[in-house]
Write a protein that holds these residues in place. Structure first.
Motif, short mmCIF file in Angstrom:
data_model
loop_
_atom_site.label_atom_id
_atom_site.label_comp_id
_atom_site.label_asym_id
_atom_site.label_seq_id
_atom_site.Cartn_x
_atom_site.Cartn_y
_atom_site.Cartn_z
N LEU A 169 -0.24 7.45 -11.07
CA LEU A 169 -1.22 6.73 -10.24
C LEU A 169 -1.85 7.68 -9.22
O LEU A 169 -3.05 7.60 -8.95
CB LEU A 169 -0.55 5.56 -9.52
CG LEU A 169 -0.11 4.41 -10.41
CD1 LEU A 169 0.46 3.28 -9.57
CD2 LEU A 169 -1.24 3.89 -11.26
N GLU A 170 -1.02 8.59 -8.69
CA GLU A 170 -1.54 9.53 -7.69
C GLU A 170 -2.62 10.44 -8.31
O GLU A 170 -3.67 10.68 -7.70
CB GLU A 170 -0.40 10.39 -7.13
CG GLU A 170 -0.84 11.28 -5.98
CD GLU A 170 0.28 12.19 -5.47
OE1 GLU A 170 1.43 12.01 -5.90
OE2 GLU A 170 -0.02 13.05 -4.65
N CYS A 173 -5.77 8.38 -8.73
CA CYS A 173 -6.43 8.20 -7.42
C CYS A 173 -7.24 9.43 -7.06
O CYS A 173 -8.38 9.33 -6.57
CB CYS A 173 -5.39 7.96 -6.33
SG CYS A 173 -4.53 6.39 -6.46
N ASN A 180 -4.82 3.54 -4.44
CA ASN A 180 -3.73 3.13 -5.33
C ASN A 180 -3.85 1.65 -5.68
O ASN A 180 -3.71 1.25 -6.84
CB ASN A 180 -2.41 3.41 -4.61
CG ASN A 180 -1.19 3.06 -5.45
OD1 ASN A 180 -0.93 1.89 -5.72
ND2 ASN A 180 -0.45 4.07 -5.87
N ARG A 184 -4.52 -0.16 -9.44
CA ARG A 184 -3.63 -1.17 -10.02
C ARG A 184 -4.39 -2.46 -10.36
O ARG A 184 -4.13 -3.09 -11.39
CB ARG A 184 -2.46 -1.43 -9.08
CG ARG A 184 -1.45 -0.28 -9.13
CD ARG A 184 -0.65 -0.10 -7.87
NE ARG A 184 0.08 -1.31 -7.50
CZ ARG A 184 0.72 -1.46 -6.36
NH1 ARG A 184 0.72 -0.51 -5.47
NH2 ARG A 184 1.37 -2.57 -6.11
N GLN B 18 6.11 -0.82 -10.08
CA GLN B 18 5.38 -0.47 -8.87
C GLN B 18 5.71 -1.40 -7.69
O GLN B 18 5.16 -1.27 -6.62
CB GLN B 18 3.86 -0.54 -9.13
CG GLN B 18 3.35 0.55 -10.04
CD GLN B 18 3.48 1.92 -9.41
OE1 GLN B 18 3.14 2.14 -8.26
NE2 GLN B 18 4.01 2.88 -10.17
#
Lengths: 207, 78
Positions: A169-170, A173, A180, A184, B18
Motif C-alpha cells: 500500500l505504501e 501511495c 492510504n 483502500r 489492514q
C-alpha cells in the motif's frame, strides 16, 4: 549472488543492467500495458501512451545504475509515475482530469440492506466457487477482462498495482500520490465491481 | 457489534489484514454468527483470486515494436 539478484519475475537482471536487447524486450512485453494504466490514472487517456514511451527511454538509460533496492517492477512504475506527474505539472492548465465515474449500480447500495444494517438482499449462492474453475468459463473470463478495462482509471490502477502486481500500500501511495485510505476505498470498489459481474454471471450465465 | 453493512464495507481491509486488532476481532465475531456475511467475504476473496489470474495482459507485438523503435530513434538522435 542470490537467485533473486539474477532473475526477478522471469527477467534477467544482469542482462537488463547490460542493456541487453532481449532482456529489455522481455521487460517491455511484461509491463507496458500496466505502465499505460498507471500513466492514465495520473495524466489521463490522451497523453498516457506518449508519457509511457518517454518513461521507457528513461528506464533504458537508467538500467546500468539499477541497484535492486526495490523490485524491478516497483522501480519502473515509479519512473512512469514521475514522468506522468512531471508532464501533468507542465500541462495541468490544459488537461481535464474529470473522468466521470461510470454509472454502475453500487453493489452495496441501500437496497441491499435494511435500515438496521442487516442484509435485505444477501449475496446469492455461487455454483462455482474456485477461481480456477470460474476462469474455465470462457464467457466469464471475457466479462472480467472487459470489466477490468472499463474501470475508472484510478480504480483500475490501484487494483492492478495491488491485486495483480502485489505492491505494498505504501508503494502504491507513493506512485499514485494518494492517501492510504483512498487506496483502500478505490481497491474495495474495484473488487466489488468485479464481484458484481461474477454474481450476475452465476445467476444468468451472461455478462 | 458490527452490522452487516459495516462488515461488507470493511471486507477488503479484513481480507488484506489492514484492520487494527479491535476491528479485526469485531469482524471475526460477526462472521462466526452471520452466514450471509461469511458468504460475502468468501466471494470477495474468490473474486480477488479470479482477477489475479485473469487480470494481467502482456504487451502486443505492435506495442513492443513501437517502444523499441522509439527507443532506437532516441538513441540515434543522441
Amino acid at each position: 549472488m542470490s537467485d533473486n539478484e539474477i532473475m526477478q519475475d522471469g527477467i534477467d537482471l544482469a542482462g537488463l543492467r547490460n542493456q541487453d536487447h532481449s532482456s529489455f524486450k522481455t521487460l517491455v512485453e511484461k509491463y507496458h500495458p500496466q505502465m499505460v494504466t498507471v500513466a492514465r490514472a495520473i495524466i489521463g487517456e490522451s497523453l498516457a501512451e506518449e508519457v509511457v514511451q518517454e518513461a521507457w527511454v528513461s528506464v533504458y538509460h537508467a538500467l546500468p545504475s539499477f541497484e535492486g533496492r526495490s523490485s524491478v517492477k516497483t522501480w519502473i512504475y515509479t519512473i512512469v509515475s514521475n514522468e506522468a506527474k512531471t508532464r501533468l505539472r507542465k500541462e495541468s492548465r490544459l488537461i481535464s482530469m474529470n473522468t466521470p465515474e461510470e454509472a454502475v449500480p453500487d453493489y452495496l447500495g441501500n437496497n441491499r440492506f435494511h435500515d438496521n444494517g442487516r442484509w435485505s438482499s444477501p449475496p446469492p449462492q455461487w455454483d462455482i466457487e474456485s477461481p480456477d474453475q470460474l476462469l474455465e468459463q470462457q464467457q466469464l473470463r471475457l466479462c472480467i477482462e472487459k470489466t477490468l478495462e472499463s474501470l475508472v482509471p484510478m480504480q483500475k490502477s490501484v487494483f492492478l498495482l495491488r491485486d495483480i502486481e502485489q505492491l505494498t500500500l505504501e508503494e502504491i501511495c507513493n506512485i499514485l500520490e494518494i492517501s492510504n485510505s483512498n487506496v483502500r476505498v478505490l481497491l474495495h470498489r474495484a473488487r466489488l465491481r468485479l464481484m458484481q459481474v461474477i454474481d450476475h454471471y452465476q445467476e444468468t450465465g451472461l455478462c | 457489534m458490527l452490522k452487516c453493512k459495516e462488515v461488507a464495507g470493511r471486507a477488503s481491509d479484513y481480507i488484506d489484514r489492514q484492520l487494527g486488532w479491535k476491528d479485526n476481532f469485531l469482524m471475526y465475531t460477526h462472521l462466526i454468527m452471520c452466514a450471509h456475511c461469511r458468504r460475502f467475504v468468501k466471494h470477495l476473496a474468490t473474486t480477488i483470486g479470479v482477477a489475479q489470474r485473469a487480470g494481467r495482459r502482456l504487451a502486443s507485438p505492435d506495442e513492443v515494436d513501437t517502444t523499441l523503435a522509439n527507443l532506437q530513434g532516441k538513441k540515434g538522435s543522441e
